[in-house]
Scaffold this active site. Sequence first.
Site, PDB file in Angstrom:
ATOM      1  N   ASP A 299       0.382   3.466  -0.213  1.00  0.00           N
ATOM      2  CA  ASP A 299       0.547   4.603  -1.121  1.00  0.00           C
ATOM      3  C   ASP A 299      -0.779   5.122  -1.678  1.00  0.00           C
ATOM      4  OD1 ASP A 299       3.196   3.923  -0.749  1.00  0.00           O
ATOM      5  OD2 ASP A 299       3.685   3.866  -2.882  1.00  0.00           O
TER       6      ASP A 299
ATOM      7  N   HIS B 249      -1.499  -0.407  -1.110  1.00  0.00           N
ATOM      8  CA  HIS B 249      -2.227   0.829  -1.424  1.00  0.00           C
ATOM      9  C   HIS B 249      -3.481   0.956  -0.563  1.00  0.00           C
ATOM     10  CE1 HIS B 249       0.274   0.169  -4.999  1.00  0.00           C
ATOM     11  NE2 HIS B 249       0.276   1.486  -5.104  1.00  0.00           N
TER      12      HIS B 249
END
Length: 226
Positions: free
Chosen positions: A38, A182
């Site tokens: 993300d 991430h």
Amino acid sequence: MAATLASTVAAPPSASAAAGKAAAVNCKKVKCIALTFDDGPSPYTGALLDTLRSNKVKVTFFVVGRQVEKRPSVVRRMVREGHEVGNHTWDHTRLTDALDGEIVSELSSTQEAVHEAAGIRPKLMRPPFGATDQRVRAAVQTAGLPLVLWTGSTRDWELRNTKAITRKALSLVRPNGVILMHDIVPETVKAMPGILSELRKRDYHVVTVSSVLGDRKLEAGEQYPS
Ligand code: NI
């Protein structure tokens, strides 16, 4: 002019996305794990894409529109190399604090940024911070997208340590799981070669969220896992 540009941009990614799909595994028959990254694209995403390519695995990126606008070529590369790109809003907005109209525009502006960059429109969205409620789901439904959360979070942004992230990620692995990581965390990118090699030892196939879903079609506004 706009139409010409769109078709030049669209052609190569859709051709290789189809090739990526042809190689997709059947997650009902083999052990699959969906790794999701993300908040990018970031300055580290290119290195992550190199690792994914050399390990021949496909993942899902939930991108932030504002970042897509800064690094369109990275998003184009994600699509060209067979990865899935999902929508993570324009500004990484906590949608439970946003008005309905803001939710729709956060999503639609990101859809357009991805389309402009890579010639595709995301089919999945992930709400920042996993913040959803009934009202958010209704607004996301208006935008025509399902919501994808996760079965396990590495909390890599907090750990910031390659060994700790590796250990945490591997502890979350289970068949057809969806792991949150991430690509804005450099330690995560550094941990990936080791994580992928261990997953291979455990007979896991690293796949996109859509591969884990298989034939299951998510409706707009539906949340997965529920
Ligand atoms: Ni996020």
